[in-house]
Structures are given as structure tokens and as C-alpha cells.
Design a protein around this motif. Sequence first.
Motif, PDB file in Angstrom:
ATOM      1  N   MET A  87       0.754  -1.226   0.216  1.00  0.00           N
ATOM      2  CA  MET A  87      -0.032   0.070   0.037  1.00  0.00           C
ATOM      3  C   MET A  87       0.842   1.419   0.171  1.00  0.00           C
ATOM      4  O   MET A  87       0.490   2.162  -0.632  1.00  0.00           O
ATOM      5  CB  MET A  87      -1.017   0.066   1.231  1.00  0.00           C
ATOM      6  CG  MET A  87      -2.202  -0.958   1.041  1.00  0.00           C
ATOM      7  SD  MET A  87      -3.254  -0.752  -0.229  1.00  0.00           S
ATOM      8  CE  MET A  87      -4.057   0.507   0.524  1.00  0.00           C
ATOM      9  N   ARG A  88       1.999   1.268   0.653  1.00  0.00           N
ATOM     10  CA  ARG A  88       2.835   2.340   0.790  1.00  0.00           C
ATOM     11  C   ARG A  88       3.367   2.636  -0.558  1.00  0.00           C
ATOM     12  O   ARG A  88       3.502   3.736  -0.999  1.00  0.00           O
ATOM     13  CB  ARG A  88       3.959   2.065   1.712  1.00  0.00           C
ATOM     14  CG  ARG A  88       3.441   2.364   3.469  1.00  0.00           C
ATOM     15  CD  ARG A  88       4.645   2.266   4.227  1.00  0.00           C
ATOM     16  NE  ARG A  88       4.130   2.457   5.661  1.00  0.00           N
ATOM     17  CZ  ARG A  88       3.981   3.519   6.126  1.00  0.00           C
ATOM     18  NH1 ARG A  88       3.974   4.780   5.393  1.00  0.00           N
ATOM     19  NH2 ARG A  88       3.514   3.439   7.609  1.00  0.00           N
ATOM     20  N   CYS A  89       3.829   1.553  -1.387  1.00  0.00           N
ATOM     21  CA  CYS A  89       4.451   1.656  -2.476  1.00  0.00           C
ATOM     22  C   CYS A  89       3.460   2.375  -3.417  1.00  0.00           C
ATOM     23  O   CYS A  89       3.704   3.388  -4.310  1.00  0.00           O
ATOM     24  CB  CYS A  89       4.821   0.372  -2.927  1.00  0.00           C
ATOM     25  SG  CYS A  89       6.055  -0.161  -2.456  1.00  0.00           S
ATOM     26  N   PHE A  90       2.214   1.857  -3.445  1.00  0.00           N
ATOM     27  CA  PHE A  90       1.133   2.647  -4.295  1.00  0.00           C
ATOM     28  C   PHE A  90       0.943   3.752  -3.952  1.00  0.00           C
ATOM     29  O   PHE A  90       0.842   4.755  -4.916  1.00  0.00           O
ATOM     30  CB  PHE A  90      -0.098   1.738  -4.221  1.00  0.00           C
ATOM     31  CG  PHE A  90      -0.475   0.469  -5.086  1.00  0.00           C
ATOM     32  CD1 PHE A  90      -0.481   0.622  -6.396  1.00  0.00           C
ATOM     33  CD2 PHE A  90      -0.249  -0.650  -4.471  1.00  0.00           C
ATOM     34  CE1 PHE A  90      -0.503  -0.361  -7.505  1.00  0.00           C
ATOM     35  CE2 PHE A  90      -0.482  -1.771  -5.325  1.00  0.00           C
ATOM     36  CZ  PHE A  90      -0.765  -1.679  -6.637  1.00  0.00           C
ATOM     37  N   PHE A  91       0.846   4.358  -2.733  1.00  0.00           N
ATOM     38  CA  PHE A  91       0.845   5.895  -2.654  1.00  0.00           C
ATOM     39  C   PHE A  91       2.024   6.467  -2.644  1.00  0.00           C
ATOM     40  O   PHE A  91       2.021   7.784  -3.329  1.00  0.00           O
ATOM     41  CB  PHE A  91       0.539   5.929  -1.004  1.00  0.00           C
ATOM     42  CG  PHE A  91      -1.024   5.705  -0.731  1.00  0.00           C
ATOM     43  CD1 PHE A  91      -2.108   6.577  -1.099  1.00  0.00           C
ATOM     44  CD2 PHE A  91      -1.310   4.306  -0.052  1.00  0.00           C
ATOM     45  CE1 PHE A  91      -3.428   6.079  -0.856  1.00  0.00           C
ATOM     46  CE2 PHE A  91      -2.739   4.215   0.129  1.00  0.00           C
ATOM     47  CZ  PHE A  91      -3.559   5.131  -0.075  1.00  0.00           C
ATOM     48  N   LEU A  92       3.296   5.812  -2.827  1.00  0.00           N
ATOM     49  CA  LEU A  92       4.477   6.834  -3.161  1.00  0.00           C
ATOM     50  C   LEU A  92       4.566   6.916  -4.478  1.00  0.00           C
ATOM     51  O   LEU A  92       4.784   8.120  -5.206  1.00  0.00           O
ATOM     52  CB  LEU A  92       5.794   5.902  -2.864  1.00  0.00           C
ATOM     53  CG  LEU A  92       6.303   5.917  -1.213  1.00  0.00           C
ATOM     54  CD1 LEU A  92       7.255   4.894  -1.109  1.00  0.00           C
ATOM     55  CD2 LEU A  92       6.518   7.369  -0.969  1.00  0.00           C
ATOM     56  N   GLU A  93       3.875   6.284  -5.322  1.00  0.00           N
ATOM     57  CA  GLU A  93       3.816   6.182  -6.815  1.00  0.00           C
ATOM     58  C   GLU A  93       2.887   7.083  -7.253  1.00  0.00           C
ATOM     59  O   GLU A  93       2.853   7.854  -8.414  1.00  0.00           O
ATOM     60  CB  GLU A  93       3.622   4.873  -7.530  1.00  0.00           C
ATOM     61  CG  GLU A  93       4.720   3.864  -7.349  1.00  0.00           C
ATOM     62  CD  GLU A  93       6.079   4.466  -8.201  1.00  0.00           C
ATOM     63  OE1 GLU A  93       6.148   4.544  -9.669  1.00  0.00           O
ATOM     64  OE2 GLU A  93       6.868   4.904  -7.412  1.00  0.00           O
ATOM     65  N   THR A  94       1.963   7.248  -6.322  1.00  0.00           N
ATOM     66  CA  THR A  94       0.888   8.518  -6.816  1.00  0.00           C
ATOM     67  C   THR A  94       1.310   9.886  -6.696  1.00  0.00           C
ATOM     68  O   THR A  94       0.895  10.839  -7.192  1.00  0.00           O
ATOM     69  CB  THR A  94      -0.279   8.340  -5.603  1.00  0.00           C
ATOM     70  OG1 THR A  94      -0.870   7.084  -5.738  1.00  0.00           O
ATOM     71  CG2 THR A  94      -1.605   9.043  -5.720  1.00  0.00           C
ATOM     72  N   ALA A  95       2.379   9.867  -5.846  1.00  0.00           N
ATOM     73  CA  ALA A  95       3.008  11.241  -5.742  1.00  0.00           C
ATOM     74  C   ALA A  95       3.640  11.409  -7.054  1.00  0.00           C
ATOM     75  O   ALA A  95       3.695  12.813  -7.858  1.00  0.00           O
ATOM     76  CB  ALA A  95       4.281  11.228  -4.809  1.00  0.00           C
ATOM     77  N   VAL A  96       4.233  10.637  -7.850  1.00  0.00           N
ATOM     78  CA  VAL A  96       4.850  10.598  -9.235  1.00  0.00           C
ATOM     79  C   VAL A  96       3.579  11.221 -10.033  1.00  0.00           C
ATOM     80  O   VAL A  96       3.660  11.858 -10.909  1.00  0.00           O
ATOM     81  CB  VAL A  96       5.189   9.171  -9.898  1.00  0.00           C
ATOM     82  CG1 VAL A  96       5.681   9.427 -11.222  1.00  0.00           C
ATOM     83  CG2 VAL A  96       6.625   8.790  -9.029  1.00  0.00           C
ATOM     84  N   ILE A  97       2.437  10.224 -10.042  1.00  0.00           N
ATOM     85  CA  ILE A  97       1.112  10.937 -10.751  1.00  0.00           C
ATOM     86  C   ILE A  97       0.648  12.349 -10.399  1.00  0.00           C
ATOM     87  O   ILE A  97       0.462  13.258 -11.341  1.00  0.00           O
ATOM     88  CB  ILE A  97       0.030   9.968 -10.531  1.00  0.00           C
ATOM     89  CG1 ILE A  97       0.223   8.720 -10.923  1.00  0.00           C
ATOM     90  CG2 ILE A  97      -1.186  10.292 -11.410  1.00  0.00           C
ATOM     91  CD1 ILE A  97      -0.668   7.639 -10.330  1.00  0.00           C
ATOM     92  N   VAL A  98       1.019  12.848  -9.104  1.00  0.00           N
ATOM     93  CA  VAL A  98       0.568  14.173  -8.907  1.00  0.00           C
ATOM     94  C   VAL A  98       1.546  14.942  -9.533  1.00  0.00           C
ATOM     95  O   VAL A  98       1.307  16.071  -9.956  1.00  0.00           O
ATOM     96  CB  VAL A  98       0.918  14.628  -7.435  1.00  0.00           C
ATOM     97  CG1 VAL A  98       0.944  15.831  -6.804  1.00  0.00           C
ATOM     98  CG2 VAL A  98      -0.367  13.766  -6.494  1.00  0.00           C
TER      99      VAL A  98
END
Length: 163
Positions: A87-98
Motif C-alpha cells: 500500500m505504501r508503494c502505491f501511495f508513493l507512486e501516486t506522488a509521481v502521478i501528482v
Amino acid sequence: QNTHLKSVCLQYQLYRLLNSHCFCLLKNGMGLIIFFLCAYVPKTEAGHCKWAEVLKDLERIKTSKDIDVSLYTANADEDVKCQELVMRCFFLETAVIVQECRIKNCSKTRDVWNIWKNGNESFEKNKLTSTKSEKCKECEEYEEKSFAEFVQNFVKVIQRDCK
């Protein structure tokens, strides 16, 4: 909002019940206890999945045509012991999308921002509880996949966590 309306309706029905002639004995402390317990139940029912808001935002962004980025994507069937790290990895990658959305001025920037914000808030409230198993990978060890595959796996992981 829907749950709030159900709660209000339930409270009104309980108020009428407590004021009826048949149940005038319930106007004491026991009646109040029953009233508050019944009014509280719908609120706890709605909060069973802490990622419900994230799921809604993922549904909104999954068809976005203006987000074109490759992201490290964990597998939805990763070991249960690794669930929190995944889950943490998915949220970290969401920062890339931001960041991608800021550069390209995406139409879904607000939804992506909400996903990132809600994930970070949840992780700040609940410090990392799982110990890293040797089976668990670092985010960068996962294969880079398209945005569509990333969202699809993210949804599966959240649904698995909410069961």
C-alpha cells in the motif's frame, strides 16, 4: 451523506418510540442508552474500509487519457505479510502521478491529489505496524507498468485490504 440520513431517520423513529405511551418506561437511562447505541451503529458500519475515499477517487481517474506515465506496480496477489508495504508503494507512486499532473495540467489533478493526501494521512495516523518480511520487495523492485495497469492493481489491493 446517505449514512447520515439513515442515522437521522433512525434517531427520529427512536424518539417517537420513546415518547409513545407503550414505551414510557424507556424514558429513563436505559432508553437513552438504547437510543445512543442505535444512533451510533450506522456510523461504524460506514467506516469499515479506511480506503473507501481512495477507491472513489481511483474510479474517477482510471479512465484519464491525459495521464501517461509508467509506475512501479506491485502485484495484487502479493504476500499478505507485505500488504502494508505494498500500500505504501502505491501511495508513493501516486506522488509521481501528482507531479505528472502538475506538469501537464491534467483534468484529474484534484482526484490524484486526494488519493495521495488521504493515503499519507492514514499512514501518519497508523505508523508502520508490519515488519518487513524477506519476501517483501522494495517499491523499485516491482515492474514498471502503464497507468491503467497501476490503477487496476491499486484497486485490487485496496479491495483485498477492505475485506
